[in-house]
Scaffold this active site. Structure first.
Site, PDB file in Angstrom:
ATOM      1  N   THR A 152      57.149 -57.690  -9.911  1.00 61.12           N
ATOM      2  CA  THR A 152      57.641 -58.908  -9.777  1.00 61.12           C
ATOM      3  C   THR A 152      56.412 -59.390  -7.933  1.00 61.12           C
ATOM      4  O   THR A 152      56.092 -60.311  -8.772  1.00 61.12           O
ATOM      5  CB  THR A 152      58.647 -57.510  -8.678  1.00 61.12           C
ATOM      6  OG1 THR A 152      57.913 -56.433  -7.524  1.00 61.12           O
ATOM      7  CG2 THR A 152      60.066 -57.471  -9.650  1.00 61.12           C
ATOM      8  N   THR A 189      60.300 -49.672  -3.829  1.00 59.64           N
ATOM      9  CA  THR A 189      59.983 -51.119  -5.226  1.00 59.64           C
ATOM     10  C   THR A 189      59.045 -50.645  -5.575  1.00 59.64           C
ATOM     11  O   THR A 189      58.325 -51.442  -5.832  1.00 59.64           O
ATOM     12  CB  THR A 189      61.091 -52.613  -4.180  1.00 59.64           C
ATOM     13  OG1 THR A 189      61.900 -52.201  -3.667  1.00 59.64           O
ATOM     14  CG2 THR A 189      60.919 -53.248  -5.954  1.00 59.64           C
ATOM     15  N   GLU A 274      52.855 -56.498   0.043  1.00 61.18           N
ATOM     16  CA  GLU A 274      53.292 -57.968   0.270  1.00 61.18           C
ATOM     17  C   GLU A 274      52.636 -58.303   1.874  1.00 61.18           C
ATOM     18  O   GLU A 274      52.898 -57.855   3.014  1.00 61.18           O
ATOM     19  CB  GLU A 274      54.678 -57.952   0.016  1.00 61.18           C
ATOM     20  CG  GLU A 274      54.616 -58.383  -0.698  1.00 61.18           C
ATOM     21  CD  GLU A 274      56.977 -57.946  -0.683  1.00 61.18           C
ATOM     22  OE1 GLU A 274      57.366 -58.148  -1.955  1.00 61.18           O
ATOM     23  OE2 GLU A 274      57.622 -57.654   0.137  1.00 61.18           O
TER      24      GLU A 274
END
Length: 401
Positions: A152, A189, A274
C-alpha cells in the site's frame, strides 16, 4: 543451521507458485496477489487483535481455527473490505469461491486477505476479473510480483527465503510481507505470508508460527496503531519429504530459521515505516521478568514523544524514562541507566552524564540503539521502532485522497 538465499521469495520453496497483477482495484500499481501450492498444506495463522475485524480476517480465521488443509492465499491491496457488513462477508466468500473454482480446489483451501482503505465495498467486477486473470499467470518465480502486489504505502517490496539444514536434508522457508503505517505490537497494518516445503503437522505449525510472531512482528512499532486486517500465515506442503517432529533437534533448527526470517521481515517493515528516516533498536535489559521488560519496551517504542525526539536528534532521556515509568511495569527508576549505542546518557541515581555532542553523533545516524538497563533482574528483550516525521503526518493526512 540456516542461511538466507539471495533474492529469495515464497516461490523459492519447492512446490509453490505465485503471481501478482494489476486488477484495477488501485489506479495503476499491482493490486492482486496469489500464492498456490501444487499439493495440500497444513497452515497456521495469527491475526489482528483489533475488535473491528475485516471480512477476510473473519473468513480466514475460521479456516485456521478448523485446521483446514489449504492450497492458496489470495490477497488484494487498495481496499480493506473492512467495516463493510454482511455484503463485505459475501464478497470475501465470493472471491474465495471463484478462486477455488478456477484452481480446481475447494473454497476452504483458499485463505483470503485484503489491505487498503477501510469502509468501502470491494469492486467485485474488477476483483473477479482479476482472479480469472491471475490464476492463469501463476509461475515458479512469481513471488516477486506477488510481493509487489500486496503493498500500500510501502516504498519497497519485502521478500526473503532461508534454507535450513536438518538431520535428513534441507528445507526452505520463504516469506513476503507488507507494512508501513498502522504498525504496533499485536499485529497492525501488516500482512505476512510464509511458505515451506517441510512437512509440519497440527498443532506444531501453529505453535511455531505463534512463537516466531511474538518474537518479531509483535515487537515492532511505527505509530502505535493496530489495524483491522492484519495477518501472518505459514503454509507447509511437505514437498521436501522431510518432516519436522516436536521435541527434536530438527524442530529447534527449523524454528531458529523461522524466527530469524520473521525478525528480518518485521525489521524491514519498520525501516519502511511511513515517513521514517531512522531505524532504532530498543533493548530493555536486567528487568525482573520478561513481562516487565516487554511492557517497558513497548511503552518506549510507542511513545510519540520519544519518536519525535529521535527525529529531531534530541537526546531527551527524560522522555525515555518517563515512557518506562508510565508502562505499569515493576522497576526501580533509581537503578536505571540509559545508553545511546554504547554512550552512557543516564546512570543510576539520576546521574545525567550526557555529552550532547557525542549524543548528537549517535542520533544523526540512520540506525542506532537505545538500551535501558534496569539493574533489577535477568530478563532482557529487544524491540524495533522508527522516528515520527512531518512526512508521516503528510502521508496519513492525505491517505484517502
Amino acid at each position: 543451521m540456516h542461511q538466507f538465499l539471495s533474492n529469495g521469495t515464497v516461490t523459492s520453496v519447492k512446490g509453490f507458485k505465485a503471481a501478482g497483477i494489476h486488477a484495477g482495484i488501485k489506479k495503476r500499481k499491482k493490486d492482486l496477489a496469489l500464492i498456490y501450492s501444487a499439493t495440500p498444506c497444513t497452515a497456521a495463522g495469527t491475526f489482528t487483535l483489533n475488535k473491528v475485524q475485516a471480512a477476510p480476517i473473519q473468513v480466514s480465521k475460521e479456516l485456521i481455527k478448523n485446521k483446514c488443509s489449504v492450497r492458496a492465499v489470495l490477497v488484494n491491496s487498495g481496499n480493506a473490505n473492512a467495516c463493510t457488513g454482511e455484503q463485505g462477508t459475501k464478497d470475501a466468500l465470493a472471491a474465495q469461491e471463484y478462486c477455488a473454482k478456477l484452481l480446481g480446489i475447494i473454497p476452504s483451501e483458499v485463505i483470503v486477505s485484503s489491505t487498503g482503505v477501510i469502509g468501502q465495498l470491494m469492486p467485485m467486477d474488477k476483483m473477479l476479473r482479476g482472479i480469472k486473470n491471475i490464476t492463469s499467470k501463476l509461475s515458479d518465480d512469481g513471488g516477486y510480483d506477488a510481493s509487489e502486489a500486496i503493498l500500500t504505502t510501502d516504498l519497497v517490496e519485502k521478500s526473503w527465503a532461508v534454507e535450513v539444514t536438518l538431520s535428513s536434508g534441507k528445507v526452505t522457508i520463504g516469506g513476503i510481507c507488507k507494512g508501513s503505517g498502522m504498525i504496533m505490537p499485536n499485529m497492525a497494518t501488516m500482512l505476512g505470508f510464509l511458505t515451506t516445503d517441510a512437512a509440519i503437522g497440527q498443532p506444531l505449525i501453529q505453535e511455531l508460527l505463534s512463537k516466531a510472531v511474538n518474537k518479531s512482528f509483535n515487537r515492532i512499532s511505527v505509530d502505535g496503531d493496530t489495524s483491522t486486517n492484519d495477518m501472518v500465515t505459514l503454509m507447509a506442503n511437505g514437498a521436501s519429504g522431510i518432516e519436522i517432529k516436536a521435541g527434536t533437534e530438527d524442530e529447534a533448527a527449523f524454528y531458529a530459521a523461522l524466527e530469524a526470517l520473521t525478525i528480518e521481515m518485521a525489521k524491514a517493515i519498520v525501516k519502511d515505516g511511513e515517513g521514517a528516516s531512522k531505524f532504532v533498536t530498543v533493548t530493555v535489559k536486567n528487568a525482573k521478568t520478561d513481562k516487565d521488560a516487554n511492557t517497558i519496551a513497548q511503552s518506549i517504542v510507542n511513545s510519540p514523544l520519544v519518536k519525535t525526539a529521535i527525529h529531531g536528534c534530541d537526546a531527551n532521556w527524560g522522555r525515555i524514562i518517563s515512557a518506562a515509568g508510565k508502562s505499569g511495569a515493576e522497576f526501580n527508576p533509581d537503578k536505571t541507566a540509559i545508553y545511546f549505542d554504547d554512550l552512557p546518557i543516564l546512570l543510576p541515581n539520576y546521574q545525567a552524564v550526557i555529552d550532547e555532542d557525542k549524543a548528537l553523533l549517535v542520533l544523526e545516524k540512520d540506525e542506532f540503539a537505545i538500551t535501558v538497563d534496569l539493574a533489577d533482574g535477568e530478563a532482557t528483550t529487544t524491540w524495533w521502532t522508527c522516528d515520527f516525521s512531518q512526512a508521516y503526518i503528510r502521508i496519513n493526512a492525505n491517505y484517502r485522497t
